[in-house]
Write a protein that holds these residues in place. Structure first.
Motif, PDB file in Angstrom:
ATOM      1  N   SER A  50      -6.640   3.330  10.597  1.00  0.00           N
ATOM      2  CA  SER A  50      -7.507   4.495  10.544  1.00  0.00           C
ATOM      3  C   SER A  50      -6.725   5.743  10.157  1.00  0.00           C
ATOM      4  CB  SER A  50      -8.184   4.693  11.907  1.00  0.00           C
ATOM      5  OG  SER A  50      -8.996   5.839  11.919  1.00  0.00           O
ATOM      6  N   GLY A  51      -5.541   5.912  10.759  1.00  0.00           N
ATOM      7  CA  GLY A  51      -4.722   7.075  10.450  1.00  0.00           C
ATOM      8  C   GLY A  51      -4.232   7.078   9.019  1.00  0.00           C
ATOM      9  N   LEU A  52      -3.807   5.935   8.537  1.00  0.00           N
ATOM     10  CA  LEU A  52      -3.278   5.855   7.173  1.00  0.00           C
ATOM     11  C   LEU A  52      -4.344   6.172   6.125  1.00  0.00           C
ATOM     12  CD1 LEU A  52      -0.967   2.746   7.590  1.00  0.00           C
ATOM     13  CD2 LEU A  52      -0.221   5.033   6.897  1.00  0.00           C
ATOM     14  N   LYS A  53      -5.597   5.915   6.462  1.00  0.00           N
ATOM     15  CA  LYS A  53      -6.674   6.200   5.515  1.00  0.00           C
ATOM     16  C   LYS A  53      -6.800   7.688   5.193  1.00  0.00           C
ATOM     17  CE  LYS A  53      -9.640   2.197   6.556  1.00  0.00           C
ATOM     18  NZ  LYS A  53     -10.932   1.743   7.154  1.00  0.00           N
ATOM     19  N   VAL A  54      -6.292   8.546   6.079  1.00  0.00           N
ATOM     20  CA  VAL A  54      -6.431   9.987   5.847  1.00  0.00           C
ATOM     21  C   VAL A  54      -5.095  10.664   5.518  1.00  0.00           C
ATOM     22  CG1 VAL A  54      -8.464  10.137   7.318  1.00  0.00           C
ATOM     23  CG2 VAL A  54      -6.210  10.576   8.319  1.00  0.00           C
ATOM     24  N   CYS A  55      -4.063   9.871   5.241  1.00  0.00           N
ATOM     25  CA  CYS A  55      -2.722  10.420   5.010  1.00  0.00           C
ATOM     26  C   CYS A  55      -2.458  10.860   3.565  1.00  0.00           C
ATOM     27  CB  CYS A  55      -1.655   9.406   5.431  1.00  0.00           C
ATOM     28  SG  CYS A  55      -1.338   9.401   7.207  1.00  0.00           S
ATOM     29  N   ASN A  56      -3.422  10.671   2.687  1.00  0.00           N
ATOM     30  CA  ASN A  56      -3.294  11.135   1.300  1.00  0.00           C
ATOM     31  C   ASN A  56      -2.113  10.512   0.564  1.00  0.00           C
ATOM     32  OD1 ASN A  56      -5.459  12.978   1.778  1.00  0.00           O
ATOM     33  ND2 ASN A  56      -4.015  14.416   2.690  1.00  0.00           N
ATOM     34  N   ILE A  57      -1.776   9.267   0.868  1.00  0.00           N
ATOM     35  CA  ILE A  57      -0.634   8.613   0.230  1.00  0.00           C
ATOM     36  C   ILE A  57      -1.010   8.197  -1.188  1.00  0.00           C
ATOM     37  CG2 ILE A  57       0.958   6.659   0.341  1.00  0.00           C
ATOM     38  CD1 ILE A  57       0.492   6.642   3.391  1.00  0.00           C
TER      39      ILE A  57
ATOM     40  N   GLY B 294       4.529   3.385  15.945  1.00  0.00           N
ATOM     41  CA  GLY B 294       5.329   3.787  14.797  1.00  0.00           C
ATOM     42  C   GLY B 294       5.676   2.607  13.913  1.00  0.00           C
ATOM     43  N   GLN B 295       5.992   1.461  14.536  1.00  0.00           N
ATOM     44  CA  GLN B 295       6.265   0.253  13.752  1.00  0.00           C
ATOM     45  C   GLN B 295       5.047  -0.140  12.928  1.00  0.00           C
ATOM     46  OE1 GLN B 295       9.279  -0.955  13.686  1.00  0.00           O
ATOM     47  NE2 GLN B 295      10.223  -0.213  15.574  1.00  0.00           N
ATOM     48  N   GLY B 296       3.852   0.070  13.515  1.00  0.00           N
ATOM     49  CA  GLY B 296       2.628  -0.231  12.776  1.00  0.00           C
ATOM     50  C   GLY B 296       2.488   0.636  11.536  1.00  0.00           C
ATOM     51  N   PHE B 297       2.778   1.931  11.661  1.00  0.00           N
ATOM     52  CA  PHE B 297       2.706   2.818  10.492  1.00  0.00           C
ATOM     53  C   PHE B 297       3.743   2.408   9.443  1.00  0.00           C
ATOM     54  CE2 PHE B 297       0.333   5.733  13.273  1.00  0.00           C
ATOM     55  CZ  PHE B 297      -0.643   6.165  12.390  1.00  0.00           C
ATOM     56  N   VAL B 298       4.944   2.051   9.888  1.00  0.00           N
ATOM     57  CA  VAL B 298       5.970   1.578   8.957  1.00  0.00           C
ATOM     58  C   VAL B 298       5.487   0.327   8.223  1.00  0.00           C
ATOM     59  CG1 VAL B 298       8.255   0.487   8.846  1.00  0.00           C
ATOM     60  CG2 VAL B 298       7.940   2.584  10.190  1.00  0.00           C
ATOM     61  N   HIS B 299       4.926  -0.597   8.978  1.00  0.00           N
ATOM     62  CA  HIS B 299       4.539  -1.904   8.438  1.00  0.00           C
ATOM     63  C   HIS B 299       3.342  -1.813   7.493  1.00  0.00           C
ATOM     64  CE1 HIS B 299       4.457  -6.156   8.146  1.00  0.00           C
ATOM     65  NE2 HIS B 299       3.573  -6.412   9.087  1.00  0.00           N
ATOM     66  N   LEU B 300       2.376  -0.951   7.809  1.00  0.00           N
ATOM     67  CA  LEU B 300       1.138  -0.905   7.039  1.00  0.00           C
ATOM     68  C   LEU B 300       1.143   0.126   5.917  1.00  0.00           C
ATOM     69  CD1 LEU B 300      -1.522  -1.238   9.897  1.00  0.00           C
ATOM     70  CD2 LEU B 300      -0.600  -3.030   8.446  1.00  0.00           C
ATOM     71  N   ALA B 301       2.060   1.088   5.953  1.00  0.00           N
ATOM     72  CA  ALA B 301       2.069   2.138   4.924  1.00  0.00           C
ATOM     73  C   ALA B 301       2.137   1.587   3.496  1.00  0.00           C
ATOM     74  CB  ALA B 301       3.216   3.115   5.177  1.00  0.00           C
ATOM     75  N   PRO B 302       2.904   0.520   3.231  1.00  0.00           N
ATOM     76  CA  PRO B 302       2.922  -0.005   1.855  1.00  0.00           C
ATOM     77  C   PRO B 302       1.563  -0.482   1.352  1.00  0.00           C
ATOM     78  CG  PRO B 302       4.852  -0.765   3.039  1.00  0.00           C
ATOM     79  CD  PRO B 302       3.955  -0.114   4.057  1.00  0.00           C
ATOM     80  N   PHE B 303       0.664  -0.909   2.248  1.00  0.00           N
ATOM     81  CA  PHE B 303      -0.674  -1.312   1.811  1.00  0.00           C
ATOM     82  C   PHE B 303      -1.447  -0.139   1.228  1.00  0.00           C
ATOM     83  CE2 PHE B 303      -0.017  -4.515   5.329  1.00  0.00           C
ATOM     84  CZ  PHE B 303       0.191  -5.582   4.477  1.00  0.00           C
ATOM     85  N   PHE B 304      -1.024   1.074   1.552  1.00  0.00           N
ATOM     86  CA  PHE B 304      -1.695   2.274   1.056  1.00  0.00           C
ATOM     87  C   PHE B 304      -0.932   2.910  -0.102  1.00  0.00           C
ATOM     88  CE2 PHE B 304      -3.540   1.450   5.090  1.00  0.00           C
ATOM     89  CZ  PHE B 304      -4.832   1.936   5.023  1.00  0.00           C
TER      90      PHE B 304
ATOM     91  N   ALA C 274      -5.220 -12.943   6.298  1.00  0.00           N
ATOM     92  CA  ALA C 274      -4.563 -13.262   5.032  1.00  0.00           C
ATOM     93  C   ALA C 274      -3.056 -13.480   5.193  1.00  0.00           C
ATOM     94  CB  ALA C 274      -4.805 -12.137   4.025  1.00  0.00           C
ATOM     95  N   GLY C 275      -2.542 -13.286   6.403  1.00  0.00           N
ATOM     96  CA  GLY C 275      -1.123 -13.505   6.648  1.00  0.00           C
ATOM     97  C   GLY C 275      -0.236 -12.363   6.190  1.00  0.00           C
ATOM     98  N   ARG C 276      -0.811 -11.172   6.037  1.00  0.00           N
ATOM     99  CA  ARG C 276      -0.049 -10.023   5.543  1.00  0.00           C
ATOM    100  C   ARG C 276       0.645  -9.237   6.646  1.00  0.00           C
ATOM    101  NH1 ARG C 276       0.618 -10.223  -0.012  1.00  0.00           N
ATOM    102  NH2 ARG C 276      -1.345 -10.759  -1.038  1.00  0.00           N
ATOM    103  N   ILE C 277       0.282  -9.494   7.901  1.00  0.00           N
ATOM    104  CA  ILE C 277       0.773  -8.704   9.027  1.00  0.00           C
ATOM    105  C   ILE C 277       1.712  -9.538   9.892  1.00  0.00           C
ATOM    106  CG2 ILE C 277       0.119  -7.250  10.984  1.00  0.00           C
ATOM    107  CD1 ILE C 277      -1.133  -6.247   8.465  1.00  0.00           C
ATOM    108  N   LYS C 278       2.860  -8.975  10.249  1.00  0.00           N
ATOM    109  CA  LYS C 278       3.811  -9.651  11.137  1.00  0.00           C
ATOM    110  C   LYS C 278       3.462  -9.343  12.597  1.00  0.00           C
ATOM    111  CE  LYS C 278       7.677  -9.362   7.840  1.00  0.00           C
ATOM    112  NZ  LYS C 278       9.042  -8.828   7.616  1.00  0.00           N
ATOM    113  N   ALA C 279       2.248  -9.690  12.975  1.00  0.00           N
ATOM    114  CA  ALA C 279       1.754  -9.286  14.292  1.00  0.00           C
ATOM    115  C   ALA C 279       2.434 -10.033  15.428  1.00  0.00           C
ATOM    116  CB  ALA C 279       0.245  -9.497  14.350  1.00  0.00           C
TER     117      ALA C 279
END
Length: 353
Positions: free
Chosen positions: A154-161, A176-186, A305-310
């Motif tokens: 949700s946060g990354l959707k509004v980060c204007n990346i 913070g690890q989540g933001f690191v991990h998911l930022a490349p998807f954006f 889809a196996g994209r997340i190292k959860a």
């Protein structure tokens, strides 16, 4: 099934008690879930954030359907499900403008009585708005990350990346690890993690950080410029809920960039900005409270889809009888990421994990 169950109840930061509570009764449009696992959230350590005490701990559960109301047709006994602890509605001014989580209705909708207990009740609105049967390839432990890391989504959707942008994340705990991990998807190119803990910085590398900075031993601004061709970051995400952390994070934002506030300050806490830079540097300030049904849906599809190292984000596992110990580890926030509590005992295949 008996009429009573075990629940971990928050009375104060240093007072988590294992208590007996009645198993909730369900209505005709509701379901009762057996709690398979529940994650602990760092927000639960912010005493000011608690609306009432005592309160059943936890809001990140994964459950198995054990009872269905007479009018429920989409769920059956044995289904393994994720259901968001808060859910919105569509027929309000804020919701129609996309702010589902800021509509007061959202916070009023809760799981009964919480997450770290043996059973919980799910309302009809929960089932209509944000409920998901989990595919077999998503483990229960991985599913515990759906609520917190969909908040990251949700946060990354509004980060204007923009594609190729440099993103800096200040604070490398679980969120913070989540933001690191998911930022490349954006579209993020370089992803730079900043934290005072070398242990957490090493974890950030595992989750995709291209560079790490420890401000305790490095000049953060200079180190960022050294890693980014002399520039500051296009987007800076600050997780640490302290005014100084926000002020330090703003110093890392390039002209025209975005500063995203990833956690709240306590009510009544001032954050003062330098007025000239606030005007001339054209920095956009964003924030996003919690996650709505669109965020959880997006995250679950990435997880499937196996994209997340959860699974690798789970650092510690506790039986419900040890909930006080689990919460104390959460409070200390040292060498831990996502902590899970199992109300019916740690599964055999996870005891040595």
């Amino acid at each position: 099934m008996t009429n009573m169950m075990k629940a971990a109840v928050y009375h104060a930061l240093d007072d988590i008690r294992l208590e007996e509570r009645p198993v909730p009764e369900i209505g005709p449009e509701e379901v009762l879930l057996k709690t398979l696992a529940c994650g602990l959230c760092g927000g639960e350590t912010m005493a000011w954030y608690k609306k009432s005490d005592p309160k059943v701990l936890g809001h990140e559960p994964i459950g198995e359907v054990v009872e269905v109301g007479a009018q429920v047709t989409d769920y059956q006994i044995g289904d393994r499900v994720f259901i968001n602890h808060h859910v919105g509605r569509v027929d309000s001014h804020l919701s129609r403008r996309g702010h589902f989580t800021r509509d007061p209705f959202y916070a009023s909708m809760k799981l009964d009585p919480g997450g770290v207990c043996e059973y919980y009740r799910v309302t009809a609105q929960h089932l209509r708005m944000d409920a998901h049967k989990l595919p077999d390839n998503i483990s229960t432990d991985a599913a515990v990350t759906i609520e917190p890391w969909s908040c990251v989504m949700s946060g990354l959707k509004v980060c204007n990346i923009q594609p190729g942008d440099t993103v800096a994340v200040v604070g490398a705990g679980f969120m913070g690890q989540g933001f690191v991990h998911l930022a490349p998807f954006f579209g993020a190119g370089k992803v730079i993690a900043l934290d005072f803990s070398d242990w957490r910085l090493e974890k950030a590398k595992f989750f995709g950080a291209t560079h790490t900075i420890n401000p305790k031993s490095q000049d953060a601004v200079q180190a960022l410029r050294d890693a980014n061709n002399g520039r500051l970051a296009d987007t800076v995400i600050v997780i640490a809920p302290f005014p100084q952390a926000w002020a330090d994070a703003e110093k890392l934002v390039e002209v025209g960039g975005t500063l995203h506030l990833g956690a709240p300050l306590a009510p009544g806490t001032d954050w003062v900005r330098e007025g000239s830079r606030a005007y001339f540097d054209q920095i956009t300030i964003t924030s996003r409270y919690s996650s709505d049904h669109t965020d959880t849906y997006s995250y679950i599809r990435l997880l499937e889809a196996g994209r997340i190292k959860a699974d690798e984000a789970i650092s510690h596992r506790f039986d419900i009888k040890d909930s006080a110990e689990a919460f104390e580890m959460l409070r200390k926030a040292e060498k831990s990421l996502k902590i899970i509590v199992y109300p019916h005992g740690i599964p055999e295949d996870q005891k040595d994990a």
